[in-house]
Design an enzyme around this catalytic site. Structure first.
Site, short mmCIF file in Angstrom:
data_model
loop_
_atom_site.label_atom_id
_atom_site.label_comp_id
_atom_site.label_asym_id
_atom_site.label_seq_id
_atom_site.Cartn_x
_atom_site.Cartn_y
_atom_site.Cartn_z
N ARG A 176 -9.39 1.54 9.31
CA ARG A 176 -9.06 0.19 9.48
C ARG A 176 -10.07 -0.61 10.29
NH1 ARG A 176 -3.21 0.68 9.38
NH2 ARG A 176 -1.96 -1.10 9.58
N ARG A 201 11.47 -2.24 10.82
CA ARG A 201 10.44 -1.82 11.69
C ARG A 201 10.24 -2.79 13.10
NH1 ARG A 201 5.39 0.27 8.34
NH2 ARG A 201 4.45 -0.78 9.75
N LYS A 220 0.68 -1.14 -0.06
CA LYS A 220 -0.04 0.05 -0.08
C LYS A 220 0.97 1.28 -0.02
CE LYS A 220 -2.29 -0.57 3.90
NZ LYS A 220 -1.81 -1.84 4.32
N ARG A 278 -0.52 -8.89 13.50
CA ARG A 278 -1.00 -7.89 12.43
C ARG A 278 -1.90 -8.39 11.45
NH1 ARG A 278 4.10 -5.07 10.54
NH2 ARG A 278 2.88 -3.42 9.20
N ARG A 337 11.36 -6.50 4.55
CA ARG A 337 11.10 -4.96 4.42
C ARG A 337 12.25 -4.41 5.31
NH1 ARG A 337 5.54 -2.25 4.98
NH2 ARG A 337 5.56 -2.67 7.30
P1 AMP Z 1 0.91 0.83 8.93
O1 AMP Z 1 2.16 1.52 8.63
O2 AMP Z 1 -0.29 1.12 7.97
O3 AMP Z 1 1.24 -0.73 8.94
O4 AMP Z 1 0.58 1.06 10.35
C1 AMP Z 1 1.57 0.77 11.54
C2 AMP Z 1 0.77 0.39 12.95
O5 AMP Z 1 0.10 1.78 13.17
C3 AMP Z 1 -0.46 -0.46 13.12
O6 AMP Z 1 -0.03 -1.82 13.25
C4 AMP Z 1 -1.19 0.20 14.19
O7 AMP Z 1 -0.68 0.08 15.26
C5 AMP Z 1 -1.16 1.73 13.86
N1 AMP Z 1 -2.21 2.21 12.93
C6 AMP Z 1 -2.08 2.82 11.61
N2 AMP Z 1 -3.00 3.16 11.40
C7 AMP Z 1 -4.01 2.64 12.29
C8 AMP Z 1 -5.53 2.96 12.08
N3 AMP Z 1 -6.22 3.59 11.05
N4 AMP Z 1 -6.21 2.46 13.44
C9 AMP Z 1 -5.61 1.97 14.21
N5 AMP Z 1 -4.29 1.78 14.39
C10 AMP Z 1 -3.77 2.34 13.27
#
Ligand code: AMP
Length: 214
Positions: free
Chosen positions: A87, A155, A13, A166, A126
């Site tokens: 989400r 990360r 994404k 996740r 990654r």
């Molecule tokens: P991402 O970079 O999109 O994979 O997001 C990394 C982490 O940020 C996720 O595993 C959540 O802990 C938090 N996070 C990001 N977006 C959201 C969201 N819309 N709702 C809740 N937690 C989020």
């Protein structure tokens, strides 16, 4: 171009949203990037979110809602791509309410579809430039030789345990959001297995098609 880019973690994404932003001039809003920035900056939001993000758990909705809405407020309301928000169905409802309140709505929701084994491979390989946030993949897009090694990190939520967590969360909480958008006739599924360029072309075609229907 008001787009939500949707799909499990590691589906690509972020990279695709970056392409859309660089090539089509749409603002890329990633709640994950905003949260990691807040954590690095030691802000109040960052302190509250840190434990959740590092454990691969969803951050409480109200925190993310504020981050996402503030970010959308700052960009042109007709040109943005949301990556990682919404989400949950609750967040999808907040987003709808927020946009309706400003006399607008999403054009399309694109869901990148990739089998789980590909996701695990992509996430565990990654790496991220901790200064620029640019993503790499050890096999397909290795960090360039001129970037100092100490800037390239993994990360904390890309460990096998956090990845599994996740993906579980995605199945439980996020997958239903796709059904919510599908019921509203807004969801387009995109095969995310190809190269970055191939997938980008599919995304672009889908975005142009949804624009032409308006
Ligand atoms: P991402 O970079 O999109 O994979 O997001 C990394 C982490 O940020 C996720 O595993 C959540 O802990 C938090 N996070 C990001 N977006 C959201 C969201 N819309 N709702 C809740 N937690 C989020």
């Amino acid at each position: 171009m008001r787009i939500v880019l949707f799909g499990p973690p590691g589906v690509g994404k972020g990279s695709q949203a970056r392409f859309l932003s660089e090539r089509e001039g749409v603002a890329h809003i990633s709640t994950g990037v905003l949260l990691r920035r807040a954590i690095r900056g030691g802000t109040e939001v960052g302190l509250q979110a840190k434990g959740y993000v590092e454990a691969g758990k969803l951050v409480p909705g109200a925190l993310v809602r504020e981050l996402a809405e503030n970010a959308i407020e700052k960009v042109r309301l007709d040109r943005f791509v949301l990556d990682g928000y919404p989400r949950t169905i609750e967040q999808a409802e907040w987003l709808e309410e927020f946009l309706t309140g400003r006399g607008t709505e999403l054009d399309t929701v694109l869901s990148l579809v990739v089998p789980p084994e590909v996701i695990i491979d992509r996430l565990s390989k990654r790496r991220v430039n901790r200064e620029t946030g640019e993503n790499y993949h050890l096999d397909f897009k290795p960090p360039p030789a001129d970037v100092p090694e100490e800037l390239i990190i993994q990360r904390k939520d890309d460990t096998p345990e956090a990845i599994m967590h996740r993906l579980e969360i995605y199945d439980e909480e996020t997958h239903p959001v796709q059904a919510w958008y599908r019921e509203r006739g807004m969801l387009q599924e995109i095969d995310g297995r190809g190269s970055f360029e191939d997938v980008y072309q599919l995304i672009r075609d889908a975005v142009l098609e949804s624009d032409s229907k308006r």
